[in-house]
Design an enzyme around this catalytic site. Structure first.
Site, PDB file in Angstrom:
ATOM      1  N   ARG A   2      -0.513  -8.174  13.302  1.00 32.60           N
ATOM      2  CA  ARG A   2      -1.067  -7.000  12.592  1.00 32.60           C
ATOM      3  C   ARG A   2      -2.111  -7.715  11.670  1.00 32.60           C
ATOM      4  O   ARG A   2      -2.980  -7.217  11.285  1.00 32.60           O
ATOM      5  CB  ARG A   2       0.059  -6.192  11.972  1.00 32.60           C
ATOM      6  CG  ARG A   2       0.497  -5.166  13.054  1.00 32.60           C
ATOM      7  CD  ARG A   2       1.881  -4.739  12.630  1.00 32.60           C
ATOM      8  NE  ARG A   2       2.122  -4.138  11.629  1.00 32.60           N
ATOM      9  CZ  ARG A   2       3.120  -3.650  10.778  1.00 32.60           C
ATOM     10  NH1 ARG A   2       4.411  -4.197  11.186  1.00 32.60           N
ATOM     11  NH2 ARG A   2       3.128  -3.026   9.744  1.00 32.60           N
ATOM     12  N   ARG A  18      10.993  -0.130  11.204  1.00 32.97           N
ATOM     13  CA  ARG A  18      10.116  -0.004  11.910  1.00 32.97           C
ATOM     14  C   ARG A  18      10.088  -0.975  13.163  1.00 32.97           C
ATOM     15  O   ARG A  18      10.139  -2.204  12.926  1.00 32.97           O
ATOM     16  CB  ARG A  18       8.754  -0.116  11.232  1.00 32.97           C
ATOM     17  CG  ARG A  18       8.316   1.212  10.407  1.00 32.97           C
ATOM     18  CD  ARG A  18       7.283   0.739   9.519  1.00 32.97           C
ATOM     19  NE  ARG A  18       5.910   0.234  10.141  1.00 32.97           N
ATOM     20  CZ  ARG A  18       4.742   0.278   9.575  1.00 32.97           C
ATOM     21  NH1 ARG A  18       4.658   0.844   8.622  1.00 32.97           N
ATOM     22  NH2 ARG A  18       3.934  -0.346  10.347  1.00 32.97           N
ATOM     23  N   LYS A  38       0.734  -1.247  -0.091  1.00 26.37           N
ATOM     24  CA  LYS A  38       0.086  -0.215   0.091  1.00 26.37           C
ATOM     25  C   LYS A  38       0.923   1.469   0.045  1.00 26.37           C
ATOM     26  O   LYS A  38       0.556   2.240  -0.813  1.00 26.37           O
ATOM     27  CB  LYS A  38      -0.974   0.112   1.125  1.00 26.37           C
ATOM     28  CG  LYS A  38      -1.752  -1.068   1.252  1.00 26.37           C
ATOM     29  CD  LYS A  38      -2.805  -0.939   2.646  1.00 26.37           C
ATOM     30  CE  LYS A  38      -2.205  -0.992   3.799  1.00 26.37           C
ATOM     31  NZ  LYS A  38      -1.640  -2.129   4.244  1.00 26.37           N
ATOM     32  N   ARG A  94      -9.458   0.884   8.636  1.00 29.33           N
ATOM     33  CA  ARG A  94      -9.228  -0.224   9.146  1.00 29.33           C
ATOM     34  C   ARG A  94     -10.491  -0.969   9.991  1.00 29.33           C
ATOM     35  O   ARG A  94     -10.020  -2.315  10.347  1.00 29.33           O
ATOM     36  CB  ARG A  94      -7.898  -0.297   9.898  1.00 29.33           C
ATOM     37  CG  ARG A  94      -6.682  -0.218   9.205  1.00 29.33           C
ATOM     38  CD  ARG A  94      -5.449  -0.148  10.315  1.00 29.33           C
ATOM     39  NE  ARG A  94      -4.582  -0.717  10.257  1.00 29.33           N
ATOM     40  CZ  ARG A  94      -3.277  -0.455   9.495  1.00 29.33           C
ATOM     41  NH1 ARG A  94      -3.423   0.916   9.041  1.00 29.33           N
ATOM     42  NH2 ARG A  94      -1.996  -0.984   9.552  1.00 29.33           N
ATOM     43  N   ARG A 119      12.327  -5.072   5.657  1.00 29.00           N
ATOM     44  CA  ARG A 119      12.291  -4.018   4.970  1.00 29.00           C
ATOM     45  C   ARG A 119      12.930  -2.777   5.709  1.00 29.00           C
ATOM     46  O   ARG A 119      12.806  -2.818   6.935  1.00 29.00           O
ATOM     47  CB  ARG A 119      10.906  -3.629   4.591  1.00 29.00           C
ATOM     48  CG  ARG A 119       9.965  -3.257   5.737  1.00 29.00           C
ATOM     49  CD  ARG A 119       8.424  -3.048   5.146  1.00 29.00           C
ATOM     50  NE  ARG A 119       7.452  -2.881   6.085  1.00 29.00           N
ATOM     51  CZ  ARG A 119       6.142  -2.815   6.005  1.00 29.00           C
ATOM     52  NH1 ARG A 119       5.540  -2.695   4.734  1.00 29.00           N
ATOM     53  NH2 ARG A 119       5.473  -2.079   7.063  1.00 29.00           N
TER      54      ARG A 119
HETATM   55  P1  AMP Z   1       1.062   1.019   9.128  1.00 27.28           P
HETATM   56  O1  AMP Z   1       1.672   1.881   8.805  1.00 27.28           O
HETATM   57  O2  AMP Z   1      -0.427   1.429   8.329  1.00 27.28           O
HETATM   58  O3  AMP Z   1       1.182  -0.339   9.170  1.00 27.28           O
HETATM   59  O4  AMP Z   1       0.384   1.260  10.615  1.00 27.28           O
HETATM   60  C1  AMP Z   1       0.945   0.982  11.575  1.00 27.28           C
HETATM   61  C2  AMP Z   1       0.467   0.996  12.925  1.00 27.28           C
HETATM   62  O5  AMP Z   1      -0.436   2.249  13.188  1.00 27.28           O
HETATM   63  C3  AMP Z   1      -0.806  -0.100  12.964  1.00 27.28           C
HETATM   64  O6  AMP Z   1      -0.405  -1.510  13.180  1.00 27.28           O
HETATM   65  C4  AMP Z   1      -1.711   0.576  13.974  1.00 27.28           C
HETATM   66  O7  AMP Z   1      -1.297   0.321  15.322  1.00 27.28           O
HETATM   67  C5  AMP Z   1      -1.585   2.007  13.654  1.00 27.28           C
HETATM   68  N1  AMP Z   1      -2.730   2.399  12.679  1.00 27.28           N
HETATM   69  C6  AMP Z   1      -2.420   2.881  11.568  1.00 27.28           C
HETATM   70  N2  AMP Z   1      -3.650   3.214  10.746  1.00 27.28           N
HETATM   71  C7  AMP Z   1      -4.515   2.734  11.683  1.00 27.28           C
HETATM   72  C8  AMP Z   1      -5.790   2.952  11.567  1.00 27.28           C
HETATM   73  N3  AMP Z   1      -6.604   3.339  10.376  1.00 27.28           N
HETATM   74  N4  AMP Z   1      -6.583   2.643  12.706  1.00 27.28           N
HETATM   75  C9  AMP Z   1      -6.233   2.109  13.823  1.00 27.28           C
HETATM   76  N5  AMP Z   1      -4.707   1.708  13.949  1.00 27.28           N
HETATM   77  C10 AMP Z   1      -4.009   2.357  12.770  1.00 27.28           C
END
Ligand code: AMP
Length: 218
Positions: free
Chosen positions: A172, A161, A13, A88, A127
């Site tokens: 996740r 990360r 994404k 989400r 990554r």
């Molecule tokens: P990502 O970078 O999209 O993988 O997001 C990293 C982390 O941020 C996720 O594992 C969640 O803990 C939090 N997070 C990001 N976007 C959301 C969302 N839309 N709703 C809830 N938690 C989020």
């Protein structure tokens, strides 16, 4: 054009959203990036979100909806955006509809990046990104051309990360399966969903997404 990219962690994404920003000027709206910035800045939101993110859980709908709504008010969102990592949950999907209606915006496509979960753990745990320009790399699939030097900006600083470890990735994924994948039918009922094979070669994923975007214009 305003689109959502939906798919489990590691589906691509972020890579696609940043390509769409570069090639089409559609601003990348990543709630994960916004939350990581809040954590780095030590804001009250960041302090609340940090432990949940480190564990691979979802930050509360209330916090994420508020962050996204503010971000949509910035001028650049008017010229088109890609939502990367939002919504989400069903609550977020419904909140997004209400926000867009209130701001006079609409969704054009929801693109599902379909992937094989087992391969994703391998993709994610390798990554890393450049600290300066954000270019993404991978231990096995995309190393910098000169070891230790960013291909794009020449920086020597890279970061990983903290939630990109195998145990957190599994959590996740489980969160995606339980809370995010079930929102697909909500968009499918409105004829908005296009499915793209996220395991295909990068050029093919790019082309498939471009075909979805073009389909609206034709
Ligand atoms: P990502 O970078 O999209 O993988 O997001 C990293 C982390 O941020 C996720 O594992 C969640 O803990 C939090 N997070 C990001 N976007 C959301 C969302 N839309 N709703 C809830 N938690 C989020």
């Amino acid at each position: 054009m305003n689109i959502i990219l939906l798919g489990p962690p590691g589906a691509g994404k972020g890579t696609q959203a940043s390509r769409l920003e570069r090639e089409h000027g559609m601003v990348q709206l990543s709630t994960g990036d916004m939350l990581r910035a809040a954590v780095a800045a030590g804001t009250p939101v960041g302090m609340k979100a940090k432990a949940v993110m480190d564990a691979g859980g979802l930050v509360s709908d209330e916090i994420v909806n508020a962050i996204l709504s503010d971000r949509l008010d910035a001028d650049d969102a008017r010229s088109g955006f890609t939502l990367d990592g939002y919504p989400r949950t069903q609550v977020q999907a419904e909140a997004l509809d209400a926000m867009l209606a209130a701001k006079g915006m609409k969704l054009d496509h929801v693109i599902e990046l379909a992937v094989d979960e087992e391969a994703l753990v391998d993709r994610i745990t390798g990554r890393f990104t450049c600290c300066v320009c954000g270019e993404g790399y991978h231990d096995r699939y995309k190393q910098p051309k000169v070891a230790g030097t960013c291909d794009v900006c020449g920086s020597h600083d890279f970061k990983r990360r903290p939630d990109d470890n195998a145990a957190t990735v599994r959590t996740r994924m489980a969160e995606y399966r339980a809370k995010t994948a079930p929102i697909l039918p909500y968009y499918d009922a409105r004829g908005l969903v296009a499915r793209v094979d996220g395991m295909a070669a990068m050029a093919d994923v790019n082309a498939a997404i471009e075909a979805v975007l073009q389909a609206r214009i034709l």
